[in-house]
Scaffold this active site. Structure first.
Site, PDB file in Angstrom:
ATOM      1  N   ILE A   1     -38.982 -13.374  15.452  1.00 64.83           N
ATOM      2  CA  ILE A   1     -38.842 -13.942  14.099  1.00 64.83           C
ATOM      3  C   ILE A   1     -39.771 -13.246  13.095  1.00 64.83           C
ATOM      4  O   ILE A   1     -39.348 -12.821  12.030  1.00 64.83           O
ATOM      5  CB  ILE A   1     -39.112 -15.458  14.111  1.00 64.83           C
ATOM      6  CG1 ILE A   1     -38.255 -16.167  15.163  1.00 64.83           C
ATOM      7  CG2 ILE A   1     -38.899 -16.057  12.718  1.00 64.83           C
ATOM      8  CD1 ILE A   1     -36.761 -16.167  14.871  1.00 64.83           C
TER       9      ILE A   1
ATOM     10  N   ARG B   1     -42.169 -11.700   5.103  1.00 64.90           N
ATOM     11  CA  ARG B   1     -41.550 -12.982   4.682  1.00 64.90           C
ATOM     12  C   ARG B   1     -40.963 -12.917   3.274  1.00 64.90           C
ATOM     13  O   ARG B   1     -41.343 -13.703   2.403  1.00 64.90           O
ATOM     14  CB  ARG B   1     -42.538 -14.125   4.822  1.00 64.90           C
ATOM     15  CG  ARG B   1     -43.056 -14.291   6.251  1.00 64.90           C
ATOM     16  CD  ARG B   1     -43.963 -15.476   6.398  1.00 64.90           C
ATOM     17  NE  ARG B   1     -43.254 -16.740   6.371  1.00 64.90           N
ATOM     18  CZ  ARG B   1     -43.867 -17.933   6.519  1.00 64.90           C
ATOM     19  NH1 ARG B   1     -45.184 -17.964   6.648  1.00 64.90           N
ATOM     20  NH2 ARG B   1     -43.190 -19.050   6.507  1.00 64.90           N
TER      21      ARG B   1
ATOM     22  N   ARG C   1     -54.431 -27.058   7.691  1.00 65.92           N
ATOM     23  CA  ARG C   1     -53.180 -26.906   6.951  1.00 65.92           C
ATOM     24  C   ARG C   1     -52.013 -27.498   7.735  1.00 65.92           C
ATOM     25  O   ARG C   1     -51.035 -27.946   7.175  1.00 65.92           O
ATOM     26  CB  ARG C   1     -52.880 -25.420   6.686  1.00 65.92           C
ATOM     27  CG  ARG C   1     -53.722 -24.781   5.607  1.00 65.92           C
ATOM     28  CD  ARG C   1     -53.115 -23.435   5.213  1.00 65.92           C
ATOM     29  NE  ARG C   1     -51.709 -23.599   4.850  1.00 65.92           N
ATOM     30  CZ  ARG C   1     -50.833 -22.590   4.854  1.00 65.92           C
ATOM     31  NH1 ARG C   1     -51.221 -21.371   5.208  1.00 65.92           N
ATOM     32  NH2 ARG C   1     -49.565 -22.797   4.521  1.00 65.92           N
TER      33      ARG C   1
ATOM     34  N   CYS D   1     -47.695 -12.254   3.825  1.00 64.11           N
ATOM     35  CA  CYS D   1     -48.299 -13.328   4.636  1.00 64.11           C
ATOM     36  C   CYS D   1     -48.857 -12.685   5.892  1.00 64.11           C
ATOM     37  O   CYS D   1     -48.385 -11.635   6.320  1.00 64.11           O
ATOM     38  CB  CYS D   1     -47.212 -14.345   4.981  1.00 64.11           C
ATOM     39  SG  CYS D   1     -47.698 -15.523   6.239  1.00 64.11           S
TER      40      CYS D   1
ATOM     41  N   ARG E   1     -46.777 -20.826   0.907  1.00 69.62           N
ATOM     42  CA  ARG E   1     -45.488 -20.206   0.596  1.00 69.62           C
ATOM     43  C   ARG E   1     -44.393 -21.228   0.380  1.00 69.62           C
ATOM     44  O   ARG E   1     -43.424 -21.002  -0.351  1.00 69.62           O
ATOM     45  CB  ARG E   1     -45.011 -19.326   1.743  1.00 69.62           C
ATOM     46  CG  ARG E   1     -45.982 -18.338   2.285  1.00 69.62           C
ATOM     47  CD  ARG E   1     -45.335 -17.608   3.413  1.00 69.62           C
ATOM     48  NE  ARG E   1     -44.143 -16.933   2.965  1.00 69.62           N
ATOM     49  CZ  ARG E   1     -44.167 -15.804   2.256  1.00 69.62           C
ATOM     50  NH1 ARG E   1     -45.318 -15.269   1.955  1.00 69.62           N
ATOM     51  NH2 ARG E   1     -43.070 -15.226   1.875  1.00 69.62           N
TER      52      ARG E   1
ATOM     53  N   ASP F   1     -43.183 -20.978  16.324  1.00 65.10           N
ATOM     54  CA  ASP F   1     -44.402 -21.746  16.048  1.00 65.10           C
ATOM     55  C   ASP F   1     -45.070 -22.268  17.314  1.00 65.10           C
ATOM     56  O   ASP F   1     -46.122 -22.898  17.239  1.00 65.10           O
ATOM     57  CB  ASP F   1     -44.095 -22.915  15.104  1.00 65.10           C
ATOM     58  CG  ASP F   1     -43.691 -22.437  13.711  1.00 65.10           C
ATOM     59  OD1 ASP F   1     -43.209 -23.253  12.925  1.00 65.10           O
ATOM     60  OD2 ASP F   1     -43.840 -21.229  13.437  1.00 65.10           O
TER      61      ASP F   1
ATOM     62  N   LYS G   1     -44.911 -31.557   9.286  1.00 67.84           N
ATOM     63  CA  LYS G   1     -45.257 -30.818   8.059  1.00 67.84           C
ATOM     64  C   LYS G   1     -44.020 -30.158   7.465  1.00 67.84           C
ATOM     65  O   LYS G   1     -43.750 -30.233   6.267  1.00 67.84           O
ATOM     66  CB  LYS G   1     -46.303 -29.741   8.371  1.00 67.84           C
ATOM     67  CG  LYS G   1     -46.492 -28.705   7.247  1.00 67.84           C
ATOM     68  CD  LYS G   1     -47.543 -27.667   7.595  1.00 67.84           C
ATOM     69  CE  LYS G   1     -47.072 -26.558   8.454  1.00 67.84           C
ATOM     70  NZ  LYS G   1     -46.307 -25.510   7.741  1.00 67.84           N
ATOM     71  N   ASN G   2     -43.238 -29.485   8.319  1.00 67.99           N
ATOM     72  CA  ASN G   2     -42.115 -28.689   7.821  1.00 67.99           C
ATOM     73  C   ASN G   2     -40.883 -29.500   7.463  1.00 67.99           C
ATOM     74  O   ASN G   2     -39.869 -28.944   7.057  1.00 67.99           O
ATOM     75  CB  ASN G   2     -41.789 -27.572   8.826  1.00 67.99           C
ATOM     76  CG  ASN G   2     -42.914 -26.557   8.865  1.00 67.99           C
ATOM     77  OD1 ASN G   2     -43.782 -26.534   7.990  1.00 67.99           O
ATOM     78  ND2 ASN G   2     -42.926 -25.726   9.884  1.00 67.99           N
TER      79      ASN G   2
HETATM   80  C1  EPZ Z   1     -40.219 -21.762   8.230  1.00 62.78           C
HETATM   81  O1  EPZ Z   1     -40.679 -20.634   7.480  1.00 62.78           O
HETATM   82  C2  EPZ Z   1     -41.462 -22.547   8.652  1.00 62.78           C
HETATM   83  N1  EPZ Z   1     -42.170 -22.975   7.459  1.00 62.78           N
HETATM   84  C3  EPZ Z   1     -42.361 -21.658   9.507  1.00 62.78           C
HETATM   85  O2  EPZ Z   1     -43.463 -22.439   9.982  1.00 62.78           O
HETATM   86  C4  EPZ Z   1     -41.576 -21.198  10.721  1.00 62.78           C
HETATM   87  O3  EPZ Z   1     -42.358 -20.291  11.465  1.00 62.78           O
HETATM   88  C5  EPZ Z   1     -40.288 -20.480  10.268  1.00 62.78           C
HETATM   89  O4  EPZ Z   1     -39.520 -21.336   9.412  1.00 62.78           O
HETATM   90  C6  EPZ Z   1     -39.401 -20.094  11.439  1.00 62.78           C
HETATM   91  O5  EPZ Z   1     -39.088 -21.190  12.227  1.00 62.78           O
HETATM   92  C7  EPZ Z   1     -41.724 -24.088   6.801  1.00 62.78           C
HETATM   93  O6  EPZ Z   1     -40.752 -24.718   7.144  1.00 62.78           O
HETATM   94  C8  EPZ Z   1     -42.514 -24.509   5.606  1.00 62.78           C
HETATM   95  P1  EPZ Z   1     -37.540 -18.222   7.718  1.00 62.78           P
HETATM   96  P2  EPZ Z   1     -39.642 -19.762   6.597  1.00 62.78           P
HETATM   97  O7  EPZ Z   1     -37.088 -18.050   6.306  1.00 62.78           O
HETATM   98  O8  EPZ Z   1     -38.567 -20.628   6.070  1.00 62.78           O
HETATM   99  C9  EPZ Z   1     -36.667 -13.543   7.300  1.00 62.78           C
HETATM  100  C10 EPZ Z   1     -45.731 -22.973  10.413  1.00 62.78           C
HETATM  101  O9  EPZ Z   1     -46.594 -22.476  11.170  1.00 62.78           O
HETATM  102  N2  EPZ Z   1     -36.247 -13.833   5.917  1.00 62.78           N
HETATM  103  O10 EPZ Z   1     -36.696 -19.040   8.611  1.00 62.78           O
HETATM  104  O11 EPZ Z   1     -40.453 -18.970   5.651  1.00 62.78           O
HETATM  105  C11 EPZ Z   1     -38.168 -13.792   7.518  1.00 62.78           C
HETATM  106  O12 EPZ Z   1     -38.935 -12.710   7.104  1.00 62.78           O
HETATM  107  C12 EPZ Z   1     -44.800 -22.039   9.599  1.00 62.78           C
HETATM  108  O13 EPZ Z   1     -45.581 -24.186  10.247  1.00 62.78           O
HETATM  109  C13 EPZ Z   1     -35.800 -12.807   5.115  1.00 62.78           C
HETATM  110  O14 EPZ Z   1     -35.744 -11.643   5.532  1.00 62.78           O
HETATM  111  O15 EPZ Z   1     -39.040 -18.788   7.715  1.00 62.78           O
HETATM  112  C14 EPZ Z   1     -38.230 -14.063   9.007  1.00 62.78           C
HETATM  113  O16 EPZ Z   1     -38.280 -12.850   9.687  1.00 62.78           O
HETATM  114  C15 EPZ Z   1     -45.123 -20.606   9.795  1.00 62.78           C
HETATM  115  N3  EPZ Z   1     -35.429 -13.083   3.839  1.00 62.78           N
HETATM  116  C16 EPZ Z   1     -36.910 -14.787   9.274  1.00 62.78           C
HETATM  117  O17 EPZ Z   1     -36.045 -14.475   8.176  1.00 62.78           O
HETATM  118  C17 EPZ Z   1     -35.469 -14.366   3.326  1.00 62.78           C
HETATM  119  O18 EPZ Z   1     -35.118 -14.574   2.149  1.00 62.78           O
HETATM  120  C18 EPZ Z   1     -37.018 -16.297   9.404  1.00 62.78           C
HETATM  121  O19 EPZ Z   1     -37.785 -16.761   8.345  1.00 62.78           O
HETATM  122  C19 EPZ Z   1     -35.918 -15.400   4.163  1.00 62.78           C
HETATM  123  C20 EPZ Z   1     -36.301 -15.119   5.466  1.00 62.78           C
END
Ligand code: EPZ
Length: 417
Positions: free
Chosen positions: A326, A121, A396, A116, A92, A304, A22-23
């Site tokens: 995370i 996030r 999803r 979320c 998202r 995840d 998916k990702n």
């Molecule tokens: C991706 O989300 C995945 N989603 C998530 O999978 C996964 O849990 C996550 O990466 C971590 O591995 C997709 O790829 C579509 P991040 P993403 O930006 O990109 C902070 C699932 O179940 N952050 O790497 O949204 C954030 O809050 C989903 O399939 C900021 O502060 O995650 C978090 O604490 C759930 N500011 C950390 O970084 C930003 O601008 C990592 O988030 C961006 C992120």
């Protein structure tokens, strides 16, 4: 509302085939925005989120057709349009249209994703990076509006490795003037898969999936003809199912190189693995040993997989400490597992799990994609019948999971309440 009903306590056996990731599919679908033409994407899982992304591309004027696991995306009529709140609120990952829209059309308007269930996030790191590349960013009535005649290549340093942040800026940089260097970028296999897909379109990206990614701007790209990687989290979920039910499962179409941290931890708790010509054989132990985990960006233990692993620790022979680093609110599966008899204490981002002899089937509620996967693992291991509500979360992220489990001999069915 449909529910899943699981009668547990059975050993499973046989073969399961893993679907595409998916990702990886979601960002690679948005890469189609970068070029006109007919894009062919293969190994695409059948998920609600893929349908949502297809609707988003159709909002921009593309047409999307599915034939089994193959998507044909025609972007000849694609033009600038806004990403509506309904779609962004539903998923998202819609924010991944920001980079490609901006770099292709010089402007983008994307609804700001709200909060979320698993954490705040924010997307501040996406926006800061685009501003550093020369974009004018404003927030109006719940929308991010980005404008830039031509983005400029520059050095970006991500405060924290963000997966979709890295992907968004990598796509924005493909048409930027000069070179862009992404430091402290995310190294997830899905990020590398996007870089490989973009390079197959004619982009010039080095270091995809490594901490430093370099992108040399180009002037045009050709349409995609690409097959995406298997889903490592779906693979990890089936490893958890084998581990929690003392089962012997052959997992086909998986990429074990993407699961080092997970497989190492599973071996530590007693799960055994054989690499066979057809796939990865996984055998669950009679007794699950306790172990501690800390979720980290890739190649660390994936967040995840935290919920699914917690179920194994709930059935282990000791006490385990699970640290979630995370997301700040990713223990919503805990009260549901406690209802099944698990002994878990949480304190902010740390869960202390004391193993019990058995879990008991009861009605539970799914709260997010991976929490719902943990309830399926728990339901298959439990004595009695588990009723899982709000299963749209499962749809999803998991492609026909109950069919796959039924083929392994599991007693699981979807009923309309
Ligand atoms: C991706 O989300 C995945 N989603 C998530 O999978 C996964 O849990 C996550 O990466 C971590 O591995 C997709 O790829 C579509 P991040 P993403 O930006 O990109 C902070 C699932 O179940 N952050 O790497 O949204 C954030 O809050 C989903 O399939 C900021 O502060 O995650 C978090 O604490 C759930 N500011 C950390 O970084 C930003 O601008 C990592 O988030 C961006 C992120």
């Amino acid at each position: 509302m449909p529910k899943l009903i699981i009668t547990g306590g059975k050993r499973l056996s046989g073969t399961v085939s893993i679907s595409g990731a998916k990702n990886a599919a979601l960002p690679i679908m948005t890469a189609a925005i970068l070029s006109s033409g007919k894009h062919i994407l293969k190994n695409i899982p059948d998920l609600i989120d893929i349908t949502t992304m297809s609707k988003l591309l159709e909002t921009f004027g593309a047409s999307v057709e599915r034939d089994r696991d193959c998507l044909t995306i025609n972007t000849d009529a694609l033009s600038y349009a806004e990403a509506p709140y309904e779609l962004v609120a539903a998923m998202r990952a819609s924010v991944l249209a920001l980079g490609p829209m901006l770099t292709r059309f010089g402007k983008a308007k994307i609804a700001l994703p709200g909060g979320c269930r698993i954490g705040a996030r924010p997307i501040n790191l996406h926006l800061l990076a685009l501003e550093k590349m020369g974009a004018k960013i404003s927030l109006e009535e719940g929308y991010v509006i980005a404008k830039a005649d031509k983005l400029k290549g520059t050095d970006i340093f991500f405060e924290t490795p963000t997966v979709t942040g890295t992907e968004n800026i990598m796509m924005a940089a493909v048409f930027a003037e000069g070179a862009t260097r992404l430091n402290n970028s995310a190294m997830e296999p899905e990020v590398k898969d996007l870089a490989d897909a973009l390079n197959s379109m004619g982009a010039k990206i080095k270091g995809g999936g490594e901490g430093l990614i370099e992108i040399e701007g180009v002037t045009s790209l050709k349409p995609l003809n690409y097959s995406i990687i298997p889903d490592r989290i779906e693979t990890g979920t089936f490893i958890s199912i084998a581990g929690a039910t003392e089962s012997d499962i052959l997992i086909k179409n998986c990429e074990i190189r993407h699961l080092d941290a997970v497989i190492d931890k599973m071996k530590e708790i007693g799960v055994t693995f054989n690499n066979e010509p057809d796939g990865l054989r996984v055998i669950g132990p009679k007794k699950i040993k306790s172990a501690n985990i800390k979720t980290l960006p890739y190649p660390g233990f994936p967040t995840d997989m935290q919920a699914q692993f917690m179920v194994l620790m709930a059935l282990s022979d000791g006490i385990s400490i699970i640290k979630e680093t995370i997301f700040e609110n990713r223990f919503m599966h805990v009260p549901e597992l406690q209802r099944m008899g698990a002994m878990i204490d949480t304190d902010i981002n740390t869960a202390t799990v004391k193993g019990v002899k058995k879990l008991t089937g009861v009605p539970v509620v799914a709260t997010d994609i991976r929490a719902s996967a943990s309830l399926i693992v728990a339901g298959l291991a439990a004595v009695g019948t588990t009723y899982i509500d709000k299963i749209f979360h499962i749809d999803r992220g998991y492609d026909k999971i109950e069919d796959k489990i039924t083929r392994l001999g599991g007693d699981i069915k979807r009923v309309d309440d």
